[in-house]
Scaffold this active site. Structure first.
Site: not given
Lengths: 296, 296
Positions: A131, A159
């Site tokens: 992330y 991501k």
């Protein structure tokens, strides 16, 4: 599960607890709409503000309410010892994957973050999504670091925070990163304003906050992009334009929380103090956007 | 207690617990040196990485070991509900003041931060020091916000992140802020490289990380500045120069933690993972600095 539309719901909450029923309904609604995966306890899911017990309970509710749709659970925390416990909890709850951001208070080095992912992936039995969200973690991944982390076992997706708004530059950005990571690791775009452009530029997934609220609308965008109909994807995304300036001004969490309340999906603000609702004039603006559009 | 040298010790810790004996010794050593106050659980005290129970225990140890020297305890947390509990704990432990930083994950607005301080000060029976540290909180106070918060009951001091290195500019900075806050609210400089310049520029206090390790040296600087001997203050501070470039490169926490270990004040790194010790060549450099200087 690391391609297509990954919808990130709010965690409805107040100062005392999580509204478990409202959360379960939000998750079921996403599953019923047919999203490709559900991201529980992302930034919009307020993971950073919840206790271990609350996160454990939210992970269970998400898995139980997802009706078989794969669920990814956020396990980020300031301290590695907490990340390891949260990873255990998420896996025990039945999460199909975990999402890890390098949350920071003291500024972290590239090497510290590599070693964090190395240590965590050693203990995992489910895949991990990296992330990358400098807006909240204040950590900037270099592409070299992405490359090193993506080669760790269990890493299945990255991501990324967004792509350039120019389609050619966006494509170049995605290709540059793609060349540095194993072919088994997918790339997902977040920053909802970049969703259609990111998918059209070759991102495998859209990790979407607005998808946590309007899964049908976001699925239409995603499917168009997956069918290589870039024009239709951009046109479908066009109707969400009104949200992006509000996201920029107030942050996506505050805006999505207000919209969820207006749509009677949640009771109260769902914002953990000190975070407060958007001002009254912005609420009116948002109400106007919602009443004009046929989102779902 | 919001003037002179306020020394901020490390919290010696490992992945499992706080080394309570080492922490008690660090605090006693500061009290014995005659510092004006002790700041427990500041950023260097790793407050952000500890559980409520660990923070409660550290607050008690600090108060018990301070031999009457006033103790300020850090109560910052992401969520207001946690800040309120930590404030209660600190007061129950006997803290003479609390220190509050607007820790953030989602970016906070000026108004949200004002309301955080408003809500917390309503419940306090001890004074509060505003902790302005954008490097870790990623929140930038405007001077207008400082002015509003400083007018709240219980607010007694502002810990500013630094001052311009030019003495005249530093003085202008301190005077500008002073004009906006009640005369009862003191201004303290932090960012150790700015300590002497800040005191010479009219700051009332030096909130000092290096003072948590070398209280005698930092008291000499502070007393010189308090006696209006700016030249002597700067000269005393000169001997610490070697630390500032290391602080800039590795962050003060990693450097002070390594120095404490070398001085056998702590066992192990005292850094919560994912934060890691400075590299070997930097350790040698630090060892060299420590061996040449006669710090205390």
């Amino acid at each position: 599960m690391f391609s297509g539309l990954s919808a990130f719901p709010l965690t409805p909450l107040n100062e005392n607890s999580i509204d478990e029923k409202a959360f379960s309904n939000l998750v079921s609604r996403l599953a019923a709409a047919g999203v490709d995966s559900i991201g529980a306890l992302g930034s919009t899911g307020s993971y950073a503000y919840l206790t271990r017990e609350e996160r454990c309970s939210a992970a269970k509710i998400a898995v139980d309410s997802a009706q078989g749709t794969p669920v990814m659970v956020g396990i980020g925390a300031l301290r590695t010892r907490d990340v390891l416990l949260l990873a255990e909890d998420a896996q025990s709850a039945g999460a199909n994957a975990v999402l890890l951001a390098p949350v920071s208070y003291q500024k972290l080095t590239q090497d510290e973050v590599f070693k964090l992912y190395e240590q965590v992936t050693r203990t995992l039995s489910v895949p991990l999504c990296v992330y990358d969200n400098p807006g909240t973690t204040h950590f900037e991944f270099t592409d070299e670091l992405h490359s090193r982390i993506a080669s760790l076992p269990s890493v299945a997706s990255i991501k990324i925070p967004g792509v350039p708004s120019d389609p050619d530059e966006a494509k170049a950005r995605v290709e540059r990163l793609r060349a540095l990571i194993p072919s088994t690791v997918s790339i997902g775009v977040s920053g909802d304003a970049f969703g259609a452009t990111g998918l059209n530029a070759g991102c495998d997934a859209w990790y979407s906050v607005i998808g946590g609220l309007f899964p049908r609308t976001c699925l239409a965008i995603t499917r168009a992009a997956q069918e290589k109909d870039a024009t239709r994807a951009e046109a479908e995304a066009q109707q969400l334009e009104g949200f992006w300036s509000m996201f920029r001004q107030f942050g996506s969490l505050r805006v999505v929380a207000a919209a969820a309340e207006m749509l009677e999906l949640t009771k109260g603000s769902s914002l953990p103090l000190p975070i407060r609702p958007i001002p009254e004039n912005a609420r009116k603006n948002l109400q106007q956007i919602l009443s004009v559009l046929n989102l779902g």
